[in-house]
Design a protein around this motif. Structure first.
Motif, PDB file in Angstrom:
ATOM      1  N   ARG A 135      -1.680  -1.154  -3.784  1.00  0.00           N
ATOM      2  CA  ARG A 135      -3.025  -0.640  -3.553  1.00  0.00           C
ATOM      3  C   ARG A 135      -2.970   0.725  -2.861  1.00  0.00           C
TER       4      ARG A 135
ATOM      5  N   VAL B 135       0.860  -1.181   0.000  1.00  0.00           N
ATOM      6  CA  VAL B 135       0.000   0.000   0.000  1.00  0.00           C
ATOM      7  C   VAL B 135       0.895   1.229   0.000  1.00  0.00           C
TER       8      VAL B 135
ATOM      9  N   GLN C  45      -8.859  -2.409   5.796  1.00  0.00           N
ATOM     10  CA  GLN C  45      -9.430  -3.741   5.669  1.00  0.00           C
ATOM     11  C   GLN C  45      -8.616  -4.807   6.405  1.00  0.00           C
TER      12      GLN C  45
ATOM     13  N   TYR D 277      -6.451   0.731   1.861  1.00  0.00           N
ATOM     14  CA  TYR D 277      -6.592  -0.723   1.998  1.00  0.00           C
ATOM     15  C   TYR D 277      -6.260  -1.176   3.424  1.00  0.00           C
TER      16      TYR D 277
END
Length: 430
Positions: free
Chosen positions: A64, A43, A71, A68
């Motif tokens: 990402r 990330v 999550q 993210y």
């Protein structure tokens, strides 16, 4: 921390926070190889990276958006950025298990220093963890030379020369250990990350001998840099055992006038390298040109260079000193680069190490200066009587064509590195 991570990661998926050079260089280290396949993604805050893939060896892992992280539940978060504390605190508040990649690599790095006993030791700091192969070549030459003089040579790259890394290093440094600092062209106001590291190192080790390998120094004296320059004076003057090597007369005179520490005129470390060509024939013209704040050439003139080479019915071999493989295989990458230089009939460049790689491979070279004259200054200091180099400026295409034709048809002198190596060895052994 490393032992705890290894135990915790044995059965966990891993998310890496940060997809920059730190991650690339460190994750390629041998100790992390068993855990690479457990990484599910990277990330990053940099929007330009999102959706791209992060390449480690033959693995391709998606990058990402930083959101993210919201999550993450059972995964371990491996924080790869240098300013990891703030990120880690927020993860801890949410009950997420996280580890600092930098802290773990420090554990692995400092362990052999801790175990080395009382053997004569050199510590080389501020070596590149970034992409410029010229700076990696300097580091290779520095380490080779230090191994001629010391039983132990330890290296910490620029990413580890922050307050945390230097504080850890101080736990294991003895008073008679010598601190060496990477050479290059990064002293002054242009490349502040490296300059700040140099200042930080000098302040951290007031009792040790400190030796800065050959550097160029430049301060752009615009108003916003004046205070930055003034701040340097008490730092450099305040260390009683500091030696700065300067690789060109312009930098040497500046330091001599500005600071009271010992200063020495010495060649760039790449000039101490001894390259043996394999004897293959030469073909084409290598072109290596800057694309940063030291560049002087215009886009139109760069196009003129390419058109002139094509008009001579010569192949343009585009060369880049930037490598995305970092520190891990820098020697292999350097060997490949020198072979590329040695295979060219001529090099056209505005990079200092484009000129120096040409010299050590005995390849004719046409050189344009950089923004503050470090290339011409080094040339006039050490290479003014070497016939393989021609320093020039932007000129008409017909003039350039004549120069290229003349340079291709002449033989370069055989370069001998021993005299340059002897200058540095004398200073190191004093």
């Amino acid at each position: 921390m490393w032992k705890e991570f290894a135990e915790c990661a044995e059965s966990k998926k891993i998310v890496c926070y940060g997809a920059g050079n730190n991650a690339k260089n460190i994750l390629k280290k041998e100790a992390f190889q068993p855990f690479i396949k457990q990484i599910v993604c990277f990330v990053d805050k940099d929007k330009t990276k999102i959706g791209n893939n992060f390449i480690i060896d033959d693995m391709s892992i998606v990058i990402r958006d930083i959101s993210y992280i919201e999550q993450v539940k059972d995964e371990i978060v491996l924080v790869t950025i240098s300013d990891y504390s703030e990120v880690g605190d927020k993860l801890s508040e949410r009950g997420i298990k996280w580890f600092s990649l930098l802290e773990m690599i420090m554990d692995l790095t400092f362990e052999p220093i801790k175990r080395r006993g009382y053997k004569k030791t050199a510590i080389l700091l501020n070596t590149p963890n970034y992409l410029n192969l010229g700076d990696h070549a300097i580091a290779i030459a520095e380490i080779d030379m230090l191994k001629m003089c010391y039983e132990n040579v330890f290296e910490l790259d620029t990413g580890m020369c922050n307050d945390i890394g230097l504080s850890r290093l101080k736990e294991y440094i003895l008073d008679d250990d010598v601190i060496y600092i990477q050479g290059g062209g990064n002293m002054g106001s242009l490349w502040r990350t490296c300059e700040n590291n140099i200042r930080r190192i000098i302040k951290a080790f007031p009792q040790n001998d400190i030796f800065i390998f050959p550097q160029s120094i430049f301060y752009d004296m615009i108003p916003e840099n004046e205070q930055y320059f003034n701040d340097s004076i008490p730092i450099y003057n305040g260390h009683k055992h500091l030696t700065i090597c300067l690789r060109d007369k312009q930098s040497f005179e500046f330091v001599k006038k500005t600071y009271t520490c010992k200063s020495v005129l010495a060649p760039d470390m790449v000039l101490t390298m001894n390259y043996q060509r394999n004897g293959n024939s030469r073909k084409g013209i290598g072109v290596l040109l800057r694309n940063d704040k030291e560049r002087v050439l215009t886009d139109d003139y760069i196009e003129c260079i390419n058109e002139t080479v094509n008009a001579l019915k010569k192949t343009v071999n585009l060369i880049s000193h930037h490598t995305d493989t970092g520190i891990v295989d820098r020697k292999v990458r350097l060997d490949q680069m020198l072979e590329m230089y040695a295979s060219c009939e001529l090099i056209i460049t505005d990079r200092l190490h484009g000129m120096l790689f040409s010299v050590i491979t005995n390849t004719p070279c046409i050189v344009f200066d950089n923004s503050y004259g470090k290339i011409s200054s080094l040339y006039h200091t050490w290479l003014y009587d070497y016939n393989g180099i021609t320093i020039t400026r932007q000129q008409t295409s017909s003039e350039l064509k004549k120069m290229i034709s003349k340079k291709i048809n002449m033989s370069s002198e055989i370069f001998r590195s021993k005299e340059f190596k002897d200058i540095l060895l004398k200073e190191i052994n004093m």
